[in-house]
Scaffold this motif. Sequence first.
Motif, PDB file in Angstrom:
ATOM      1  N   GLN A 192       5.148 -30.411 -31.239  1.00  0.00           N
ATOM      2  CA  GLN A 192       6.229 -30.572 -30.124  1.00  0.00           C
ATOM      3  C   GLN A 192       5.837 -29.963 -28.718  1.00  0.00           C
ATOM      4  N   TYR A 193       4.791 -29.136 -28.750  1.00  0.00           N
ATOM      5  CA  TYR A 193       4.378 -28.314 -27.695  1.00  0.00           C
ATOM      6  C   TYR A 193       3.179 -29.195 -26.823  1.00  0.00           C
ATOM      7  N   THR A 194       3.282 -30.622 -26.562  1.00  0.00           N
ATOM      8  CA  THR A 194       2.370 -31.406 -26.308  1.00  0.00           C
ATOM      9  C   THR A 194       1.913 -31.174 -24.577  1.00  0.00           C
ATOM     10  N   ARG A 195       2.358 -30.346 -23.885  1.00  0.00           N
ATOM     11  CA  ARG A 195       2.301 -29.991 -22.470  1.00  0.00           C
ATOM     12  C   ARG A 195       1.350 -28.830 -22.514  1.00  0.00           C
ATOM     13  N   ILE A 196       1.122 -28.303 -23.825  1.00  0.00           N
ATOM     14  CA  ILE A 196       0.303 -27.210 -23.686  1.00  0.00           C
ATOM     15  C   ILE A 196      -0.581 -27.316 -24.766  1.00  0.00           C
ATOM     16  N   GLU A 242      10.586 -22.067 -25.336  1.00  0.00           N
ATOM     17  CA  GLU A 242      11.996 -22.360 -24.612  1.00  0.00           C
ATOM     18  C   GLU A 242      12.937 -22.567 -25.645  1.00  0.00           C
ATOM     19  N   PRO A 243      14.077 -22.387 -25.364  1.00  0.00           N
ATOM     20  CA  PRO A 243      15.106 -22.833 -26.211  1.00  0.00           C
ATOM     21  C   PRO A 243      15.097 -24.292 -26.537  1.00  0.00           C
ATOM     22  N   LEU A 244      14.756 -25.313 -25.901  1.00  0.00           N
ATOM     23  CA  LEU A 244      14.841 -26.655 -26.215  1.00  0.00           C
ATOM     24  C   LEU A 244      13.379 -27.005 -27.145  1.00  0.00           C
ATOM     25  N   ASP A 245      12.493 -26.286 -26.535  1.00  0.00           N
ATOM     26  CA  ASP A 245      11.252 -26.337 -27.573  1.00  0.00           C
ATOM     27  C   ASP A 245      11.503 -26.148 -29.040  1.00  0.00           C
ATOM     28  N   ILE A 246      12.352 -24.860 -29.164  1.00  0.00           N
ATOM     29  CA  ILE A 246      12.431 -24.497 -30.632  1.00  0.00           C
ATOM     30  C   ILE A 246      13.354 -25.342 -31.402  1.00  0.00           C
ATOM     31  N   LEU A 247      14.505 -25.897 -30.339  1.00  0.00           N
ATOM     32  CA  LEU A 247      15.428 -26.743 -31.242  1.00  0.00           C
ATOM     33  C   LEU A 247      14.781 -27.993 -31.527  1.00  0.00           C
TER      34      LEU A 247
END
Lengths: 367, 85
Positions: free
Chosen positions: A243-247, A218-223
Amino acid sequence: MDEYRDGKLARNIVNEISRILTRNWVIMEVCGGQTHAIVKYGLDQLFPKQVELVHGPGCPVCVTPLALIDKALAIASRHDVIFCSFGDMMRVPGSVDDLLQIKAQGGDIRIVYSPLDALKIASENPDKKVVFFAVGFETTVPANAMAVWKAKEDSVRNFSMLVSHVLVPPAMTAILNSPENRVQGFLAAGHVCSVMGYWEYEPISADYRVPIVVSGFEPLDILEGILMVVRQLEQGKAEVENQYTRIVTRQGNTLAQEKILDVFDVCDRKWRGIGEIPRSGLRLKDEFKSFDAAKIFETKQIQTQESPLCISGEILQGLKKPDDCPAFGGQCTPENPLGTTMVSSEGTCAAFYQYGRHEFHGRTESR
Amino acid sequence: MCLSVPGKVLEITEEDGFKIGRVEFSGITKKICLQYIPDIQVGEYALVHVGFAISKLDEKEAAKTLKLLAELGQVQNESEKGSSS
Ligand code: SF4
């Protein structure tokens, strides 16, 4: 998912990047899905131009060798075969034609959503040989591993796979080893890591002194991923962060990893446009060789022919951008692609074209 | 190709030796193989790729990420106030 597209939060991140930035940095997003999101939302144009994003090789369709595409086309043309593939392989140009053209000429080619669908087609059509084109990075391998494993369990004799699986960490190492490399930090591909975890990246980060941040799509993930890389670079750190701790967890999906190892061996593999990368691919283990379409179907050595204009190899390594290609948007468009990076939805040329970057062709250099 | 989407598990059944879930993606439901995340429960979200659930979505972590991003803005506002006074 919409909360990960919040404009205010996006501005917070961009402001923070600007605040801590003291010099120029080059960051590569490895995954073509992220490239697509970056170009779609114009994320690369949001933050100060000291941060340059280069787009990586993370498009499995793009890096599948031309010889293998030609082999797929030869198999798909046979009258005794039902050829199953994900939709994004249909328009990938072989030396002469593509799957869509073979289908138009009467080939039985079916687009499937899952490899299990191909397996089902095999049980429903015992008089045909059903071949599944198994293309993909580590994200896709568990599904394909399960399908072959199941085919063996159930003794499905008319099912096989043409395997073109590639692995991300060796490709990142190859990029870092290149004398022309400019990449100083990576966004690692979140969905690859959902399967594999991120422990594999720790030695790369340490050996080459590069920050690697596992990021979502998602845009916020990438930023946020970019912010985390910039932070490390500015502080002189080189670590793997998530950054992607939810997955994603550090160890990844261990059940999926076990199944991959049950079915596949690591092997050297050629990447279209890039060349051979040691230990960067997967092939079916010997126990599964009766399911290996490459072995079952003898095809003549086919003379392959790449377009002489296409620079997708350099684009895949982050050395050039689509705007640098003289054919971009003119001789080469998604309707008439000269190279794979213009066909696949994850290809950099396609992303640039789809979101209108060709209209700026020749003017973007200054950015 | 790595396109993967989170979906909500509505029902879990067994089919042909596999744990299969009926999973909803913004209004569309699909049958998804849950073999790789066998401990998922009805009502939870899974990341799905080519018909297979490959990871369970951790809702606590999702909330934490968003909270951190919101706080980033507050810190920036504070520091702006600080510098202008
Ligand atoms: S624009 Fe077309 S010809 Fe140029 S690099 Fe991209 S795919 Fe190749």
